[in-house]
Design a protein around this motif. Sequence first.
Motif, PDB file in Angstrom:
ATOM      1  N   ALA A  96       0.859  -1.188   0.000  1.00  0.00           N
ATOM      2  CA  ALA A  96       0.000   0.000   0.000  1.00  0.00           C
ATOM      3  C   ALA A  96       0.894   1.237   0.000  1.00  0.00           C
ATOM      4  N   ILE A  97       0.652   2.141  -0.930  1.00  0.00           N
ATOM      5  CA  ILE A  97       1.366   3.400  -1.001  1.00  0.00           C
ATOM      6  C   ILE A  97       0.382   4.485  -0.578  1.00  0.00           C
ATOM      7  N   ILE A  98       0.680   5.138   0.531  1.00  0.00           N
ATOM      8  CA  ILE A  98      -0.234   6.132   1.081  1.00  0.00           C
ATOM      9  C   ILE A  98       0.441   7.493   1.030  1.00  0.00           C
ATOM     10  N   GLY A  99      -0.249   8.458   0.464  1.00  0.00           N
ATOM     11  CA  GLY A  99       0.287   9.807   0.418  1.00  0.00           C
ATOM     12  C   GLY A  99       1.301  10.061  -0.668  1.00  0.00           C
ATOM     13  N   ALA A 100       1.316   9.230  -1.685  1.00  0.00           N
ATOM     14  CA  ALA A 100       2.260   9.431  -2.774  1.00  0.00           C
ATOM     15  C   ALA A 100       1.777  10.557  -3.623  1.00  0.00           C
TER      16      ALA A 100
END
Length: 51
Positions: free
Chosen positions: A47-51
């Motif tokens: 999970a990539i959060i805030g990219a």
Amino acid sequence: MQQTDFYDPLRQRHPSPDSGYVQSYWTRQLQVPQLPVVTQDIHTDVAIIGA
């Protein structure tokens, strides 16, 4: 509407708190998609959060 002095990195070391930034081509053309809000638990490997 009041004219805002834009930050110019070639003339100023740091932007002042009330200076604006020149709007780039990318931000002028950007159309932000309306994505649904996550309302349940999601299980994922990455999970990539805030990219």
